[in-house]
Design a protein around this motif. Structure first.
Motif, PDB file in Angstrom:
ATOM      1  N   PRO A  19       0.809  -1.229   0.000  1.00 52.71           N
ATOM      2  CA  PRO A  19       0.000   0.000   0.000  1.00 52.71           C
ATOM      3  C   PRO A  19       0.843   1.280   0.000  1.00 52.71           C
ATOM      4  N   ALA A  20       1.976   1.278   0.678  1.00 55.75           N
ATOM      5  CA  ALA A  20       2.831   2.471   0.711  1.00 55.75           C
ATOM      6  C   ALA A  20       3.399   2.752  -0.684  1.00 55.75           C
ATOM      7  N   PHE A  21       3.788   1.709  -1.386  1.00 58.64           N
ATOM      8  CA  PHE A  21       4.290   1.870  -2.753  1.00 58.64           C
ATOM      9  C   PHE A  21       3.183   2.426  -3.646  1.00 58.64           C
ATOM     10  N   ARG A  22       1.980   1.902  -3.482  1.00 63.15           N
ATOM     11  CA  ARG A  22       0.821   2.334  -4.279  1.00 63.15           C
ATOM     12  C   ARG A  22       0.528   3.813  -4.032  1.00 63.15           C
ATOM     13  N   ARG A  23       0.509   4.224  -2.772  1.00 63.65           N
ATOM     14  CA  ARG A  23       0.264   5.634  -2.440  1.00 63.65           C
ATOM     15  C   ARG A  23       1.394   6.513  -2.976  1.00 63.65           C
ATOM     16  N   GLY A  24       2.614   6.010  -2.918  1.00 60.59           N
ATOM     17  CA  GLY A  24       3.751   6.751  -3.452  1.00 60.59           C
ATOM     18  C   GLY A  24       3.642   6.965  -4.945  1.00 60.59           C
ATOM     19  N   LEU A  25       3.165   5.952  -5.657  1.00 57.61           N
ATOM     20  CA  LEU A  25       2.998   6.083  -7.101  1.00 57.61           C
ATOM     21  C   LEU A  25       1.921   7.116  -7.415  1.00 57.61           C
ATOM     22  N   LEU A  26       0.835   7.102  -6.645  1.00 59.09           N
ATOM     23  CA  LEU A  26      -0.223   8.103  -6.845  1.00 59.09           C
ATOM     24  C   LEU A  26       0.330   9.500  -6.572  1.00 59.09           C
ATOM     25  N   SER A  27       1.099   9.637  -5.516  1.00 55.94           N
ATOM     26  CA  SER A  27       1.717  10.923  -5.198  1.00 55.94           C
ATOM     27  C   SER A  27       2.652  11.372  -6.314  1.00 55.94           C
ATOM     28  N   ASP A  28       3.465  10.460  -6.828  1.00 55.62           N
ATOM     29  CA  ASP A  28       4.382  10.788  -7.925  1.00 55.62           C
ATOM     30  C   ASP A  28       3.617  11.225  -9.173  1.00 55.62           C
ATOM     31  N   ALA A  29       2.493  10.575  -9.442  1.00 55.63           N
ATOM     32  CA  ALA A  29       1.686  10.944 -10.603  1.00 55.63           C
ATOM     33  C   ALA A  29       1.175  12.375 -10.466  1.00 55.63           C
ATOM     34  N   LEU A  30       0.684  12.708  -9.282  1.00 54.41           N
ATOM     35  CA  LEU A  30       0.154  14.056  -9.067  1.00 54.41           C
ATOM     36  C   LEU A  30       1.264  15.103  -9.096  1.00 54.41           C
ATOM     37  N   GLU A  31       2.409  14.787  -8.510  1.00 58.64           N
ATOM     38  CA  GLU A  31       3.545  15.713  -8.553  1.00 58.64           C
ATOM     39  C   GLU A  31       4.010  15.929  -9.990  1.00 58.64           C
ATOM     40  N   SER A  32       3.997  14.883 -10.796  1.00 63.34           N
ATOM     41  CA  SER A  32       4.382  15.010 -12.198  1.00 63.34           C
ATOM     42  C   SER A  32       3.435  15.952 -12.928  1.00 63.34           C
ATOM     43  N   LEU A  33       2.151  15.787 -12.709  1.00 66.88           N
ATOM     44  CA  LEU A  33       1.180  16.667 -13.356  1.00 66.88           C
ATOM     45  C   LEU A  33       1.399  18.118 -12.940  1.00 66.88           C
ATOM     46  N   LEU A  34       1.578  18.331 -11.650  1.00 69.98           N
ATOM     47  CA  LEU A  34       1.734  19.698 -11.144  1.00 69.98           C
ATOM     48  C   LEU A  34       3.041  20.354 -11.597  1.00 69.98           C
ATOM     49  N   SER A  35       4.050  19.551 -11.870  1.00 75.97           N
ATOM     50  CA  SER A  35       5.326  20.121 -12.306  1.00 75.97           C
ATOM     51  C   SER A  35       5.418  20.245 -13.826  1.00 75.97           C
ATOM     52  N   GLY A  36       4.317  19.940 -14.519  1.00 76.80           N
ATOM     53  CA  GLY A  36       4.290  20.098 -15.967  1.00 76.80           C
ATOM     54  C   GLY A  36       4.678  18.868 -16.750  1.00 76.80           C
ATOM     55  N   GLU A  37       4.972  17.781 -16.079  1.00 79.52           N
ATOM     56  CA  GLU A  37       5.306  16.529 -16.757  1.00 79.52           C
ATOM     57  C   GLU A  37       4.013  15.744 -16.981  1.00 79.52           C
TER      58      GLU A  37
END
Length: 127
Positions: A19-37
């Protein structure tokens, strides 16, 4: 191409197991969107959706047609802000996490103030 497929299968197995890996991937996805990636963010969200709730269930909960969801997160997809935020809101709810956006500049100022407070010691403390 086989390396990519093997890697994707490993990531999917890790998401199902951890679950921690899964939440981390979701967080990375959102950070990517917000940073323009955007391309990377959409790809990570697509993988996350496939492993977790799935597109049909996401369509039911967001009231966005499943075909539209697939297109949104496809390589040429261009989701509207409304559809993207509704999707992200549901994914957070389904995962049981809530992400918040904070200004990096504000965070750095706060950190700097805290470190300044920590280093300033009263001169009359036993010296």
């Amino acid at each position: 191409m086989a390396l990519r497929r093997d890697f994707r299968e490993k990531v999917q197995a890790d998401m199902k197991r951890d679950p921690a890996f899964r939440r981390g991937l979701l967080s990375d996805a959102l950070e990517s969107l917000l940073s323009g990636e955007v391309t990377l963010g959409k790809e990570l969200l697509r993988d996350y959706i496939n492993v977790t709730v799935g597109f049909p269930k996401l369509a039911v909960h967001t009231k966005i047609h499943v075909k539209t969801l697939h297109q949104m997160f496809g390589p040429n997809g261009n989701p509207t802000a409304r559809n993207l935020f509704e999707t992200v809101a549901y994914l957070q709810h389904a995962e049981g996490v809530w992400f918040e956006v904070r200004s990096t500049r504000a965070a750095l100022r706060t950190k700097k103030r805290l470190s300044l407070r920590e280093t300033k010691r009263p001169a009359a403390m036993g010296h």
